[in-house]
Enzyme design. Structure first.
Site, short mmCIF file in Angstrom:
data_model
loop_
_atom_site.label_atom_id
_atom_site.label_comp_id
_atom_site.label_asym_id
_atom_site.label_seq_id
_atom_site.Cartn_x
_atom_site.Cartn_y
_atom_site.Cartn_z
N HIS A 33 2.39 0.47 16.15
CA HIS A 33 1.37 1.19 16.93
C HIS A 33 0.51 0.27 17.79
O HIS A 33 -0.72 0.38 17.81
CB HIS A 33 0.48 2.02 16.00
N GLU A 51 4.68 13.13 15.88
CA GLU A 51 4.36 12.29 17.02
C GLU A 51 5.51 12.33 18.02
O GLU A 51 6.60 11.81 17.74
CB GLU A 51 4.13 10.85 16.55
N HIS A 61 -1.66 10.60 17.29
CA HIS A 61 -1.41 10.44 15.86
C HIS A 61 -2.32 11.32 15.00
O HIS A 61 -2.93 10.85 14.03
CB HIS A 61 -1.60 8.97 15.49
C1 BGC Z 1 4.46 5.68 10.95
C2 BGC Z 1 4.18 5.44 9.48
C3 BGC Z 1 2.80 4.91 9.34
C4 BGC Z 1 1.86 5.92 9.92
C5 BGC Z 1 0.43 5.52 9.81
C6 BGC Z 1 3.47 6.68 11.45
O1 BGC Z 1 3.67 6.88 12.80
O2 BGC Z 1 5.76 6.14 11.17
O3 BGC Z 1 5.13 4.55 8.94
O4 BGC Z 1 2.49 4.64 8.01
O5 BGC Z 1 2.18 6.14 11.26
O6 BGC Z 1 0.25 4.24 10.20
#
Ligand code: BGC
Length: 389
Positions: free
Chosen positions: A142, A354, A216
Site C-alpha cells: 500500500h 478494493e 480501503h
Molecule cells: C491486504 C491485506 C492487508 C490489509 C490491511 C489488504 O488490502 O490485502 O493483506 O492486511 O490490506 O493492511
C-alpha cells in the site's frame, strides 16, 4: 488511549460542526435523508504532531452520508439506512487522529501510489530498478510505510447539479516512497441523489512510473463495531483469482475459483469459506485475494459484486473500471484496536473490497499494465450503490 480523550475529541469536532451550521455558513443533513446537493460541511478533527490541522468533511445526498478526513483522504464514516430507514455507520474507523497516525491498518484510506504488494519492494522500469520501503515482511504494501493514506490532501467541496462531493488533490514528489516522477493526483468522491458513492481517480506524471490507486474502507453492513461479518452474503462476478505464495505475492497464475472456497459466483456467506483448510486460506489466515473480474478492464464502470447483510437488509453493489478486486475478510483484526464508538474490532468484524489492478503487476508482465508515462492520464472509477431488500 483512555476513552475520555476519545470523547473529548469527538465532542469538540461535533461542537464545531454545530457552530458552522448555526452560523449559517454551511448546511448538511446529519442523517442524510434526501437533502440532494447540500453543500459539504468542514470541521476540525485534530492536529498532527507538527501542528498541521486536519479537517473532517461531511457530505450528504440521497440517504448516504460520508465523512472524510483531509488526512489520508480517509473515509471516517459512511452512513446508510437499513430496510426500516434507520441509518448506521457501516465503515470502521477511529474517533481521533492520533490512532489514525499511530496504528491504522489503512481504515478508510486512500491507497497509493500502489495498492497491495510489490514483491521485495522492488521493480524495474525501462531498465532502472527502483527500491521501495519494505513494510510487510519482505514486501512493500500500500505505498510503503508512508503512503497516500498518511498524507495531507487539499480538499475542495463541490455541488454539480444534484451531485455533491469533494475533490482531493496532492502532488506526490519525484522519489517519494521510492517511486519515480512527480505524480499529480486528483481523487473525486461524489454522492449522487440516489445515494451512490462514486470515486474517480486521475493522475499524471513527468517520468514513467507505476500506479495503482484504491480505497480501503473496512465495511460492516450491520454497523461498525457490531461484531462478525461472517453472515454477509457475497456475489462476486469473477471466475478466476490470483493465488499467492506464503508472503501473499501472486504466483502469476490465474486460477479457476470453481470447486474452491474462492467461488462466490453465486451469493453465499463469507465466514465459512474463510475457515476452510485450503492452503491459500492458510497463507492469508482467511480470504485476502485478488479476483480477476469477469468484465475485465473497462472504459466505464462495469458490474463487479453485490454484498448483502440479510438482517438489516443493507445491500451494496460495486461497479468499477478496474480489472481486479481484492477481497479481504479482516483477517488481521485481532482485538487490539478500539473503534469509533468504543468497541474492539476482532478478526472478521469487517471486510474490504478494493477495486484495483492486480498485486505485484510491476513484476508480472502477463498482468494488465500499471505503467503510467508522461503525456498519459491515469483514470479509474469505482461506484458503490446502496439499497435495501
Ligand atoms: C491486504 C491485506 C492487508 C490489509 C490491511 C489488504 O488490502 O490485502 O493483506 O492486511 O490490506 O493492511
Amino acid at each position: 488511549m483512555p476513552s475520555t480523550t476519545r470523547r473529548t475529541v469527538l465532542t469538540a469536532a461535533a461542537a464545531a460542526g454545530v457552530t458552522a451550521a448555526a452560523a449559517g455558513t454551511a448546511h448538511a443533513s446529519a442523517h442524510g435523508h434526501g437533502a440532494s446537493g447540500s453543500r459539504p460541511v468542514k470541521e476540525p478533527f485534530g492536529r498532527l504532531a507538527d501542528g498541521t490541522p486536519v479537517h473532517r468533511w461531511t457530505v450528504s445526498n440521497g440517504g448516504t452520508t460520508l465523512k472524510v478526513l483531509s488526512y489520508g483522504g480517509v473515509i471516517h464514516s459512511l452512513e446508510t439506512a437499513d430496510r426500516h430507514g434507520r441509518p448506521a455507520n457501516v465503515a470502521l474507523g477511529f474517533d481521533n487522529l492520533d490512532d489514525y497516525v499511530a496504528k491504522s491498518p489503512y481504515f478508510g484510506g486512500l491507497i497509493g501510489r500502489y495498492g497491495n504488494r510489490i514483491a521485495n519492494g522492488r521493480f524495474t522500469l525501462d531498465g532502472t530498478t527502483h527500491q521501495l520501503p519494505v513494510n510487510d515482511g519482505p514486501n512493500s504494501l500500500h505505498g510503503g510505510d508512508r503512503g497516500f493514506d498518511k498524507r495531507i490532501w487539499d480538499v475542495e467541496p463541490f455541488t454539480r447539479g444534484a451531485d455533491t462531493g469533494l475533490i482531493l488533490t496532492r502532488t506526490s514528489p519525484d522519489g517519494e516512497a521510492g517511486y519515480p516522477g512527480n505524480l499529480a493526483v486528483r481523487v473525486t468522491y461524489t454522492l449522487t441523489p440516489r445515494g451512490e458513492w462514486r470515486i474517480d481517480y486521475e493522475a499524471t506524471t513527468d517520468r514513467a512510473t507505476v500506479i495503482n490507486l484504491t480505497s480501503h474502507t473496512y465495511f460492516n453492513l450491520a454497523g461498525e463495531g457490531s461484531g462478525s461479518t461472517d453472515g454477509h452474503l457475497l456475489e462476486l462476478a469473477a471466475a478466476r483469482y490470483t493465488p499467492v505464495g506464503p508472503t501473499l505475492i501472486p504466483t502469476g497464475e490465474l486460477a479457476a475459483v470453481a470447486r474452491t472456497p474462492f467461488d462466490f459466483r453465486r451469493a453465499r456467506t463469507i465466514g465459512a469459506p474463510a475457515r476452510t483448510a485450503h492452503e491459500q486460506v492458510g497463507f492469508a489466515k482467511g480470504i485476502d485475494h485478488n479476483y480477476v473480474l469477469d468484465k475485465g478492464l473497462t472504459a466505464r464502470p462495469g458490474y463487479a459484486l453485490t454484498i448483502t447483510h440479510p438482517e438489516s437488509g443493507r445491500v451494496m453493489k460495486m461497479y468499477t473500471t478496474e480489472p481486479g478486486m481484492q477481497f479481504y475478510t479482516g483477517n488481521f483484526l485481532d482485538g487490539t484496536l478500539t473503534g469509533t464508538t468504543g468497541r474492539r474490532y476482532r478478526q472478521g468484524d469487517a471486510f474490504c473490497l478494493e477495486a484495483q489492478h492486480f498485486p505485484d503487476s510491476p513484476n508480472q508482465p502477463a498482468f494488465p499494465s500499471t505503467v503510467l508515462r508522461p503525456g498519459e492520464t491515469y483514470r479509474s472509477t469505482t461506484l458503490h450503490a446502496f439499497s435495501t431488500r
